[in-house]
Design a protein around this motif. Structure first.
Motif, mmCIF file in Angstrom:
data_model
loop_
_atom_site.group_PDB
_atom_site.id
_atom_site.type_symbol
_atom_site.label_atom_id
_atom_site.label_comp_id
_atom_site.label_asym_id
_atom_site.label_seq_id
_atom_site.Cartn_x
_atom_site.Cartn_y
_atom_site.Cartn_z
ATOM 1 N N GLY A 305 0.788 -1.229 0.000
ATOM 2 C CA GLY A 305 0.000 0.000 0.000
ATOM 3 C C GLY A 305 0.819 1.278 0.000
ATOM 4 O O GLY A 305 0.240 2.367 -0.016
ATOM 5 N N LYS A 306 2.150 1.146 -0.005
ATOM 6 C CA LYS A 306 3.003 2.332 0.077
ATOM 7 C C LYS A 306 3.619 2.625 -1.295
ATOM 8 O O LYS A 306 4.346 1.787 -1.840
ATOM 9 N N PRO A 307 3.363 3.786 -1.858
ATOM 10 C CA PRO A 307 3.976 4.127 -3.155
ATOM 11 C C PRO A 307 5.479 4.289 -3.007
ATOM 12 O O PRO A 307 5.976 4.646 -1.932
ATOM 13 N N PHE A 308 6.195 4.027 -4.081
ATOM 14 C CA PHE A 308 7.657 4.125 -4.047
ATOM 15 C C PHE A 308 8.121 5.287 -4.901
ATOM 16 O O PHE A 308 7.736 5.434 -6.051
ATOM 17 N N ASN A 309 8.937 6.139 -4.304
ATOM 18 C CA ASN A 309 9.560 7.247 -5.021
ATOM 19 C C ASN A 309 11.045 7.204 -4.699
ATOM 20 O O ASN A 309 11.453 7.515 -3.584
ATOM 21 N N ARG A 310 11.844 6.829 -5.668
ATOM 22 C CA ARG A 310 13.286 6.640 -5.428
ATOM 23 C C ARG A 310 13.997 7.949 -5.117
ATOM 24 O O ARG A 310 15.110 7.937 -4.585
ATOM 25 N N GLU A 311 13.358 9.072 -5.416
ATOM 26 C CA GLU A 311 13.997 10.369 -5.158
ATOM 27 C C GLU A 311 13.768 10.872 -3.736
ATOM 28 O O GLU A 311 14.352 11.862 -3.319
ATOM 29 N N ILE A 312 12.879 10.179 -3.008
ATOM 30 C CA ILE A 312 12.582 10.596 -1.634
ATOM 31 C C ILE A 312 13.058 9.516 -0.695
ATOM 32 O O ILE A 312 12.622 8.358 -0.757
ATOM 33 N N ARG A 313 13.985 9.854 0.202
ATOM 34 C CA ARG A 313 14.506 8.911 1.177
ATOM 35 C C ARG A 313 13.660 8.957 2.430
ATOM 36 O O ARG A 313 13.351 10.031 2.943
#
Length: 314
Positions: A305-313
């Motif tokens: 349920g958690k979206p992934f954004n590689r630019e946000i740590r």
């Protein structure tokens, strides 16, 4: 004894739609995507699955090949709907629960609208005939229960070990589990998280579409607006019941179908209870079982349920 054999022989084919849809949802959730739109994908699959043999056979008999073409079309459209859902929740990172409800409403509404346009009203089709397994189908008790069904029943249960092998013994299955548990770590190892989730959604959508087509082509051999009857949501629940494992999910599908078959047979016995009581019985069984089995969900994908954004740590 005959009543028991009849109940069990109905349980096996009744479980196929739930089995296919819930294994598809398992791949979705293992990749970290929660798809409540399974009901809508099943509805589209159910309509398209019966549309092909209906249009071809409108003027005469239908060969079994057209039934398979309907099943294939349903799986293909289901995969496309899975990819469409991926654009919304993977690329644009929309809330998965709300997007899933939207997909459910879209699929059910579109299937109903197209059905009334192309078919007009409830129409039956010859559907897929049973294919008893030679020799095995003649074994007392066991034969009628396990070996006297149509080919889709056998293929669905054969897919359970295949799904287990794909998930736990292949590199792609390892990627799916990795992006659903530790997407940041998977990304650092060179795994394309979004692409893997898209692939899982396409597979899950294809299985959900196939599950819907099974209902209309192989089981009831017709389509109606109420055909899916909440099975998409039950499939989502069965993933939790089965702890994201295909064999345990199969057990859950059989349990629900067993309760559903009992309510059909009990109604025929003329017991003086309201009809609605028997209809709700299978769903009550699922709720009760989930209440007792959901206490230990340590096997759930941690990134579900958690979206992934590689630019946000994080």
């Amino acid at each position: 004894m005959d009543l028991i054999i009849n109940i069990l022989s109905m349980t096996v084919p009744f479980s196929v739609a739930l089995l296919l849809a819930s294994i598809g949802e398992m791949f979705n959730q293992r990749s970290g995507v929660f798809n409540l739109g399974c009901e809508g994908v099943m509805a589209m699959g159910a309509f398209l699955g019966m549309l092909v043999p209906f249009l071809v056979g409108h003027g005469g008999p239908v060969s079994n090949g057209w039934n398979w073409l309907g099943l294939l079309l349903a799986a293909l459209v289901g995969a496309l709907l899975g990819l469409f859902f991926g654009v919304i929740v993977v690329t644009f990172r929309a809330p998965q629960g709300i997007a899933g409800i939207g997909l459910q409403m879209f699929g059910v509404g579109t299937a109903g609208t197209l059905f009334r346009h192309f078919v007009g009203g409830t129409q039956s089709i010859p559907g897929m005939a049973n294919t008893p397994v030679p020799v095995l189908s003649r074994i007392p008790v066991i034969g009628p229960i396990f070996f006297s069904h149509n080919l889709m029943v056998y293929l669905a249960f054969l897919f359970v070990p295949v799904a287990w092998y794909i998930l736990f013994k292949t590199s792609w299955g390892l990627k799916v589990r990795a992006v659903g548990t530790h997407p940041r770590a998977a990304d650092s190892m060179g795994i394309n998280v979004n692409r893997t989730r898209y692939e899982a959604l396409a597979l899950g959508g294809a299985l959900a579409g196939l599950a819907g087509a099974y209902l209309s082509v192989c089981q009831v051999k017709m389509f109606s607006d109420e055909l899916i009857a909440g099975r998409g949501f039950i499939a989502v629940a069965l993933v939790y019941f089965g702890h994201w494992h295909p064999v345990k999910i199969m057990g859950g599908a059989l349990l629900f179908s067993f309760a559903q078959t009992i309510q059909y047979n009990v109604q025929g016995l003329g017991i003086d209870l309201p009809y609605e009581f028997f209809v709700m019985l299978p769903y009550v069984v699922v709720v009760v079982v989930l209440a007792f089995t959901s206490r230990n969900q340590t096997t759930s994908p941690s990134a579900l349920g958690k979206p992934f954004n590689r630019e946000i740590r994080t």
